[in-house]
Structure formats: C-alpha cells, structure tokens
Design a protein around this motif. Structure first.
Motif, PDB file in Angstrom:
ATOM      1  N   PRO A  15       0.611  -1.148   0.053  1.00  0.00           N
ATOM      2  CA  PRO A  15       0.074  -0.107  -0.088  1.00  0.00           C
ATOM      3  C   PRO A  15       0.858   1.217  -0.153  1.00  0.00           C
ATOM      4  CG  PRO A  15      -0.001  -1.176   2.260  1.00  0.00           C
ATOM      5  CD  PRO A  15       0.703  -2.079   1.394  1.00  0.00           C
ATOM      6  N   ASP A  16       0.465   2.320  -0.508  1.00  0.00           N
ATOM      7  CA  ASP A  16       1.056   3.511  -0.961  1.00  0.00           C
ATOM      8  C   ASP A  16      -0.009   4.687  -0.470  1.00  0.00           C
ATOM      9  OD1 ASP A  16       2.779   5.683  -1.213  1.00  0.00           O
ATOM     10  OD2 ASP A  16       2.874   5.290  -3.224  1.00  0.00           O
ATOM     11  N   GLY A  17      -0.635   5.147   0.522  1.00  0.00           N
ATOM     12  CA  GLY A  17      -1.785   5.863   0.578  1.00  0.00           C
ATOM     13  C   GLY A  17      -2.827   5.260   0.070  1.00  0.00           C
ATOM     14  N   VAL A  18      -3.534   6.085  -0.920  1.00  0.00           N
ATOM     15  CA  VAL A  18      -5.017   5.391  -1.588  1.00  0.00           C
ATOM     16  C   VAL A  18      -4.387   4.628  -2.744  1.00  0.00           C
ATOM     17  CG1 VAL A  18      -6.200   7.489  -0.632  1.00  0.00           C
ATOM     18  CG2 VAL A  18      -5.229   7.334  -3.035  1.00  0.00           C
ATOM     19  N   TYR A  19      -3.011   4.491  -2.854  1.00  0.00           N
ATOM     20  CA  TYR A  19      -2.568   3.512  -4.251  1.00  0.00           C
ATOM     21  C   TYR A  19      -2.042   2.222  -3.549  1.00  0.00           C
ATOM     22  CZ  TYR A  19      -3.203   7.788  -6.901  1.00  0.00           C
ATOM     23  OH  TYR A  19      -3.733   8.871  -7.432  1.00  0.00           O
ATOM     24  N   ARG A  20      -1.636   1.385  -4.429  1.00  0.00           N
ATOM     25  CA  ARG A  20      -0.682   0.103  -4.224  1.00  0.00           C
ATOM     26  C   ARG A  20       0.375   0.231  -5.234  1.00  0.00           C
ATOM     27  NH1 ARG A  20      -4.742  -1.124  -7.853  1.00  0.00           N
ATOM     28  NH2 ARG A  20      -4.265  -3.170  -9.004  1.00  0.00           N
ATOM     29  N   LEU A  21       1.475  -0.231  -4.860  1.00  0.00           N
ATOM     30  CA  LEU A  21       2.700  -0.029  -5.712  1.00  0.00           C
ATOM     31  C   LEU A  21       3.210  -1.363  -5.770  1.00  0.00           C
ATOM     32  CD1 LEU A  21       5.081   1.800  -6.854  1.00  0.00           C
ATOM     33  CD2 LEU A  21       6.275   1.738  -4.696  1.00  0.00           C
ATOM     34  N   CYS A  22       3.730  -1.852  -7.038  1.00  0.00           N
ATOM     35  CA  CYS A  22       4.299  -3.054  -7.317  1.00  0.00           C
ATOM     36  C   CYS A  22       5.912  -3.094  -7.104  1.00  0.00           C
ATOM     37  CB  CYS A  22       4.022  -3.518  -8.912  1.00  0.00           C
ATOM     38  SG  CYS A  22       5.085  -4.973  -9.316  1.00  0.00           S
ATOM     39  N   VAL A  23       6.022  -3.866  -6.151  1.00  0.00           N
ATOM     40  CA  VAL A  23       7.726  -3.750  -5.658  1.00  0.00           C
ATOM     41  C   VAL A  23       8.377  -4.873  -6.149  1.00  0.00           C
ATOM     42  CG1 VAL A  23       7.321  -2.291  -3.848  1.00  0.00           C
ATOM     43  CG2 VAL A  23       7.193  -4.746  -3.457  1.00  0.00           C
ATOM     44  N   LYS A  42      -4.703   2.879  -8.009  1.00  0.00           N
ATOM     45  CA  LYS A  42      -5.712   2.751  -6.665  1.00  0.00           C
ATOM     46  C   LYS A  42      -5.910   1.620  -6.344  1.00  0.00           C
ATOM     47  CE  LYS A  42      -7.428   7.544  -7.037  1.00  0.00           C
ATOM     48  NZ  LYS A  42      -8.906   8.132  -6.757  1.00  0.00           N
ATOM     49  N   LEU A  43      -6.102   1.598  -4.973  1.00  0.00           N
ATOM     50  CA  LEU A  43      -6.222   0.161  -4.120  1.00  0.00           C
ATOM     51  C   LEU A  43      -7.747   0.041  -4.570  1.00  0.00           C
ATOM     52  CD1 LEU A  43      -5.176   1.174  -0.474  1.00  0.00           C
ATOM     53  CD2 LEU A  43      -4.273  -0.483  -2.075  1.00  0.00           C
ATOM     54  N   VAL A  44      -8.566   0.801  -4.998  1.00  0.00           N
ATOM     55  CA  VAL A  44      -9.807   0.368  -5.154  1.00  0.00           C
ATOM     56  C   VAL A  44     -10.214  -0.612  -6.615  1.00  0.00           C
ATOM     57  CG1 VAL A  44     -10.819   2.339  -6.458  1.00  0.00           C
ATOM     58  CG2 VAL A  44     -12.426   1.058  -4.955  1.00  0.00           C
ATOM     59  N   LEU A  45      -8.997  -0.305  -7.276  1.00  0.00           N
ATOM     60  CA  LEU A  45      -9.214  -0.828  -8.862  1.00  0.00           C
ATOM     61  C   LEU A  45      -8.472  -2.385  -8.721  1.00  0.00           C
ATOM     62  CD1 LEU A  45      -8.675   2.334 -10.780  1.00  0.00           C
ATOM     63  CD2 LEU A  45     -10.657   0.976 -10.448  1.00  0.00           C
ATOM     64  N   GLY A  46      -8.701  -3.032  -9.292  1.00  0.00           N
ATOM     65  CA  GLY A  46      -8.039  -4.438  -9.550  1.00  0.00           C
ATOM     66  C   GLY A  46      -8.107  -5.517  -8.089  1.00  0.00           C
ATOM     67  N   ALA A  47      -7.857  -6.608  -8.676  1.00  0.00           N
ATOM     68  CA  ALA A  47      -7.779  -7.749  -7.467  1.00  0.00           C
ATOM     69  C   ALA A  47      -6.684  -7.387  -6.155  1.00  0.00           C
ATOM     70  CB  ALA A  47      -7.573  -9.070  -7.972  1.00  0.00           C
ATOM     71  N   ARG A  88     -12.616   8.618  -0.202  1.00  0.00           N
ATOM     72  CA  ARG A  88     -11.413   9.128  -0.375  1.00  0.00           C
ATOM     73  C   ARG A  88     -10.574   7.982  -1.451  1.00  0.00           C
ATOM     74  NH1 ARG A  88      -6.749   8.952   2.488  1.00  0.00           N
ATOM     75  NH2 ARG A  88      -6.840   7.547   4.214  1.00  0.00           N
ATOM     76  N   TYR A  89     -10.953   6.810  -1.373  1.00  0.00           N
ATOM     77  CA  TYR A  89     -10.396   5.902  -2.032  1.00  0.00           C
ATOM     78  C   TYR A  89     -11.049   5.603  -3.575  1.00  0.00           C
ATOM     79  CZ  TYR A  89      -7.948   4.423   2.252  1.00  0.00           C
ATOM     80  OH  TYR A  89      -7.156   4.604   3.299  1.00  0.00           O
ATOM     81  N   LEU A  90     -12.242   6.300  -3.665  1.00  0.00           N
ATOM     82  CA  LEU A  90     -12.924   5.752  -4.797  1.00  0.00           C
ATOM     83  C   LEU A  90     -12.379   6.404  -6.067  1.00  0.00           C
ATOM     84  CD1 LEU A  90     -16.457   6.870  -3.862  1.00  0.00           C
ATOM     85  CD2 LEU A  90     -15.407   4.635  -3.917  1.00  0.00           C
ATOM     86  N   SER A  91     -12.340   5.437  -7.271  1.00  0.00           N
ATOM     87  CA  SER A  91     -11.720   6.075  -8.566  1.00  0.00           C
ATOM     88  C   SER A  91     -12.844   7.122  -9.401  1.00  0.00           C
ATOM     89  CB  SER A  91     -11.100   5.144  -9.470  1.00  0.00           C
ATOM     90  OG  SER A  91     -12.134   4.054  -9.696  1.00  0.00           O
ATOM     91  N   ASP A  92     -14.002   6.709  -9.083  1.00  0.00           N
ATOM     92  CA  ASP A  92     -15.285   7.444  -9.657  1.00  0.00           C
ATOM     93  C   ASP A  92     -15.946   7.853  -8.462  1.00  0.00           C
ATOM     94  OD1 ASP A  92     -17.292   8.184 -10.997  1.00  0.00           O
ATOM     95  OD2 ASP A  92     -17.707   6.283 -12.011  1.00  0.00           O
ATOM     96  N   ASN A  94     -18.783   8.839  -8.511  1.00  0.00           N
ATOM     97  CA  ASN A  94     -20.476   8.297  -8.949  1.00  0.00           C
ATOM     98  C   ASN A  94     -20.339   6.857  -8.266  1.00  0.00           C
ATOM     99  OD1 ASN A  94     -21.275  10.919  -9.689  1.00  0.00           O
ATOM    100  ND2 ASN A  94     -20.383  10.281 -11.689  1.00  0.00           N
ATOM    101  N   GLN A  95     -19.243   6.168  -8.187  1.00  0.00           N
ATOM    102  CA  GLN A  95     -19.275   4.879  -7.704  1.00  0.00           C
ATOM    103  C   GLN A  95     -20.057   4.426  -6.355  1.00  0.00           C
ATOM    104  OE1 GLN A  95     -15.215   3.273  -6.976  1.00  0.00           O
ATOM    105  NE2 GLN A  95     -15.876   1.102  -6.861  1.00  0.00           N
ATOM    106  N   ASP A  96     -20.783   3.581  -6.550  1.00  0.00           N
ATOM    107  CA  ASP A  96     -21.689   2.960  -5.446  1.00  0.00           C
ATOM    108  C   ASP A  96     -20.973   2.327  -4.098  1.00  0.00           C
ATOM    109  OD1 ASP A  96     -23.506   2.008  -3.891  1.00  0.00           O
ATOM    110  OD2 ASP A  96     -24.813   1.082  -5.416  1.00  0.00           O
ATOM    111  N   VAL A  97     -20.880   3.363  -3.077  1.00  0.00           N
ATOM    112  CA  VAL A  97     -20.110   3.157  -2.136  1.00  0.00           C
ATOM    113  C   VAL A  97     -20.788   1.861  -1.188  1.00  0.00           C
ATOM    114  CG1 VAL A  97     -19.365   3.669   0.149  1.00  0.00           C
ATOM    115  CG2 VAL A  97     -19.381   5.466  -1.674  1.00  0.00           C
ATOM    116  N   ALA A  98     -21.878   1.699  -1.080  1.00  0.00           N
ATOM    117  CA  ALA A  98     -22.669   0.492  -0.367  1.00  0.00           C
ATOM    118  C   ALA A  98     -22.358  -0.735  -1.273  1.00  0.00           C
ATOM    119  CB  ALA A  98     -24.091   0.552  -0.372  1.00  0.00           C
ATOM    120  N   ARG A  99     -22.042  -0.725  -2.532  1.00  0.00           N
ATOM    121  CA  ARG A  99     -21.785  -2.102  -3.242  1.00  0.00           C
ATOM    122  C   ARG A  99     -20.576  -2.271  -3.100  1.00  0.00           C
ATOM    123  NH1 ARG A  99     -22.788  -2.976  -9.960  1.00  0.00           N
ATOM    124  NH2 ARG A  99     -21.796  -5.061  -9.960  1.00  0.00           N
TER     125      ARG A  99
END
Length: 262
Positions: free
Chosen positions: A111-119, A139-144, A162-166, A168-173
C-alpha cells in the motif's frame, strides 16, 4: 562447574527471550501479574530478568504497581532487521513458488496511501502473458491486488469515499464487495484493468497484524478458467500466509468461510 554455569546462562537468555516474546500486538504495557500468566517463571526469577532487560533498554517500566513496555533496544533491532530485509527480498521464495506452480505472472504489491505499488514481479514464461512491471502504481480500489489490501483495512463505508476512482461509484456496493473479499481471503478481477486479463490476489500481514500488501497472480482468461481461479486462490492464500509468518504475524487475521469461492 563451568559447564553448569554455561547451561544456566543459556537458560537465562531463553527465559529473557520468552518474556520479550510474551508481548503481543496491541499490548501497550503488561503488569507482572499479566506476564506471569504468559511465561512459566517464578515471581522472583521474573523480577530479576525484568530488571536486567530494563537495564539493557529492552523494557521500560512505569507506575505502581510496575507495568512494562518494550524499550528502545527492541526498536533498534526492528530497524536493523527491516533495513536489512525488504519485503521484496523476503517474498522471493513465495513469489517463485507461485510462479513455478502456475507459470503465470506473479507480483508483490504494497500500500502507498490510496494507491498500491508493485515492488516485485516475475513474468510468465508463456508467449501470451501480461505484466505491469516494478514501480507500477494504481488505486487500491481498482483490481484484485488493490481490493485485497483495501478489504483488510476494514474502513467504515463513510471513509471509503477518498479511495474511490469514480465519485459516482456505489459506496454501499463496494463496501459489500470488500466484506466478501475479507471473508473469503482473496480477491478476483476479470477484464478490469487489462482487457482479457484475470487476476487473483491475497493479502499478507506484518508483525502488528496490519495488512502489509498482497500477492497476485494474473494471466489471460483463455488459460485462467474458473477452475484455475479456485486453484490460484488457494495458492495465493497459502503463500500470503507464509509471507505473513516471515514478517512476524503471530495469528491469522484472514477468516476464510468454509466452501467460500468467487
């Protein structure tokens, strides 16, 4: 006589280490009474060793009755260990195992804040394969690999914004999906960031039982069928658990529901 003294000295070291290892994640301080329930020592022996450990900076005491917390000498050793062993280095055996057992691309993310980094990454030897490369950031919210980390942060729904990429994304979902990932112990994505790619990832933890990153396998959907997704899920959970233990995790955090699959 010398042999007896040597044996007693070794036993004293073993007992002192037992006291230090009695501290668990979340233990800010421990009383003598609490320590006596965790180590098999007499009260006089415990007090003697506590005094020695405090003199050497491994413990600090305060209050009346005394309560003990880990001291600066422990922090010094932790710093030396962490600077000498990066997660990318420590994860090499787990990454190689995944790579050899799947022949797909495998990667390590932190993890790198709201992102993840490939090391770290090991590319598939097969002609048709995908790779992102060390240094890839998303972003952490995108991808497995990202959502497997995010799921273990167990954020309330109101903090996920604050982690959303969109916006309008459905937070509940999203919240519901993260709960499912947390329960089953792995995340899967299909055609999400790369068209035709399937990814499976599992989180790993550090000695404080905090999520420290994820191990990920990804390959083309023509090879990564539903059956192989189930196999990859078992493999990534297994190797993520091995890496967690290397990083000092004492208890398993990820609860895997019986028969749970995605």
């Amino acid at each position: 006589m010398e042999e007896k003294k040597s044996h007693e000295s070794v036993r004293s070291v073993e007992r002192a280490l037992e006291i230090l290892l009695a501290f668990r994640p979340g233990d800010k301080e421990l009383s003598v009474a609490e320590l006596l329930t965790r180590v098999d020592l007499s009260r006089p022996t415990l007090y003697r060793l506590l005094n020695t450990l405090e003199q050497q900076g491994f413990l600090v005491s305060s209050g009346e009755p005394q309560r003990f917390r880990l001291g600066s000498a422990v922090a010094h050793l932790a710093h030396v260990w962490m600077t000498s062993h990066s997660i990318a280095q420590l994860a090499q055996p787990m990454l190689r195992t995944l790579w050899e057992e799947t022949t797909e691309t495998v990667a390590l993310f932190v993890p790198d804040g709201v992102y993840r980094l490939c090391v770290a990454e090991m590319e598939s030897p097969q002609p048709l394969s995908f790779r992102r490369g060390v240094g890839y950031r998303e972003k952490l919210v995108l991808g497995a690999s990202g959502r497997s980390i995010l799921s273990q942060m167990q954020l309330p729904a109101e903090e996920l914004g604050r982690y959303l990429s969109d916006p309008n994304q459905d937070v509940a979902r999203l919240f519901s999906e993260l709960e499912t990932i947390r329960t089953q112990g792995f995340a899967m994505s299909h055609h999400e960031l790369i068209e035709g790619a399937v990814a499976v990832a599992a989180p790993f933890f550090n000695g404080a039982d905090q999520v420290a990153g994820s191990l990920c396998i990804f390959g083309p959907s023509v090879r990564v069928t539903d059956k192989r997704v189930a196999q990859f899920a078992e493999l990534t959970r297994r190797e993520a658990g091995n890496l967690s233990r290397v990083l000092g995790q004492q208890t398993r955090q990820v609860h895997v529901a019986a028969g749970s699959r995605k």
